[in-house]
Design a protein around this motif. Structure first.
Motif, PDB file in Angstrom:
ATOM      1  N   SER A  30      -2.954   6.338   5.948  1.00 49.36           N
ATOM      2  CA  SER A  30      -2.949   5.071   6.680  1.00 49.36           C
ATOM      3  C   SER A  30      -3.183   5.256   8.177  1.00 49.36           C
ATOM      4  N   SER A  31      -2.939   6.445   8.699  1.00 50.11           N
ATOM      5  CA  SER A  31      -3.148   6.693  10.130  1.00 50.11           C
ATOM      6  C   SER A  31      -4.523   7.297  10.413  1.00 50.11           C
ATOM      7  N   ASN A  52     -12.120   1.995  10.047  1.00 51.71           N
ATOM      8  CA  ASN A  52     -11.095   2.531  10.944  1.00 51.71           C
ATOM      9  C   ASN A  52      -9.723   2.466  10.273  1.00 51.71           C
ATOM     10  N   ARG A  53      -8.731   3.013  10.944  1.00 52.98           N
ATOM     11  CA  ARG A  53      -7.443   3.190  10.275  1.00 52.98           C
ATOM     12  C   ARG A  53      -6.744   1.869   9.979  1.00 52.98           C
ATOM     13  N   SER A  54      -7.031   0.845  10.758  1.00 52.18           N
ATOM     14  CA  SER A  54      -6.411  -0.455  10.489  1.00 52.18           C
ATOM     15  C   SER A  54      -7.192  -1.269   9.468  1.00 52.18           C
ATOM     16  N   GLY A  55      -8.425  -0.863   9.210  1.00 50.36           N
ATOM     17  CA  GLY A  55      -9.286  -1.625   8.311  1.00 50.36           C
ATOM     18  C   GLY A  55      -9.996  -2.778   8.980  1.00 50.36           C
ATOM     19  N   SER A  56      -9.849  -2.904  10.285  1.00 50.64           N
ATOM     20  CA  SER A  56     -10.422  -4.046  10.991  1.00 50.64           C
ATOM     21  C   SER A  56     -11.894  -3.845  11.346  1.00 50.64           C
ATOM     22  N   ARG A  72     -10.340  -0.448   2.139  1.00 45.00           N
ATOM     23  CA  ARG A  72      -9.229   0.473   1.929  1.00 45.00           C
ATOM     24  C   ARG A  72      -7.993  -0.297   1.504  1.00 45.00           C
ATOM     25  N   ASP A  74      -4.201   0.745   1.702  1.00 47.00           N
ATOM     26  CA  ASP A  74      -3.254   1.776   2.106  1.00 47.00           C
ATOM     27  C   ASP A  74      -1.994   1.778   1.246  1.00 47.00           C
ATOM     28  N   SER A 101     -13.621   7.735  11.887  1.00 51.31           N
ATOM     29  CA  SER A 101     -14.446   6.610  11.412  1.00 51.31           C
ATOM     30  C   SER A 101     -15.844   6.712  12.033  1.00 51.31           C
TER      31      SER A 101
END
Length: 121
Positions: A30-31, A52-56, A72, A74, A101
């Protein structure tokens, strides 16, 4: 350490669809940003998509032309790649990666073993 295992590859006719999945174990991803790459024998590893890690934010190789969607989950430690309207040129081994990413494969720390995608004409 993060272990990545891809699934969902196979043989499909041109115009068909496949959904690739990548399941992470060992540590949460997730990070991490994550991505998909592909490689033909004799060719360099090619960027397919990243998130990216937030999915945004999502990023795609120009050849995907709106046919591919990366996502993704998580909660399930999973990365997905929905591939529609597949073409014979999409035939390759598809790899899941974590740690970035970017479109540059050298920035990723963890890699799966790959899953074969074959598109027949």
């Amino acid at each position: 350490q993060v272990q990545l295992v891809e699934s969902g590859g196979g043989l499909v006719q041109a115009g068909g669809s496949l959904r690739l999945s990548c399941t992470a174990s060992g540590r949460s991803v997730s990070s991490h940003g994550m991505g998909w790459f592909r490689q033909d024998p004799g060719n360099e590893r090619e960027f397919v998509a990243a998130i990216n890690r937030s999915g945004s934010m999502t990023y795609y190789g120009s050849f995907t032309k709106g046919r591919f969607t990366i996502s993704r989950d998580d909660a399930k430690n999973t990365l997905n790649l929905q591939m529609n309207n597949l073409e014979p040129e999409d035939t390759a081994i598809y790899y899941c990666a974590a740690g970035s990413s970017s479109s540059d494969y050298r920035t990723y720390n963890y890699w799966g073993q790959g899953t074969q995608v074959t598109v027949s004409s």
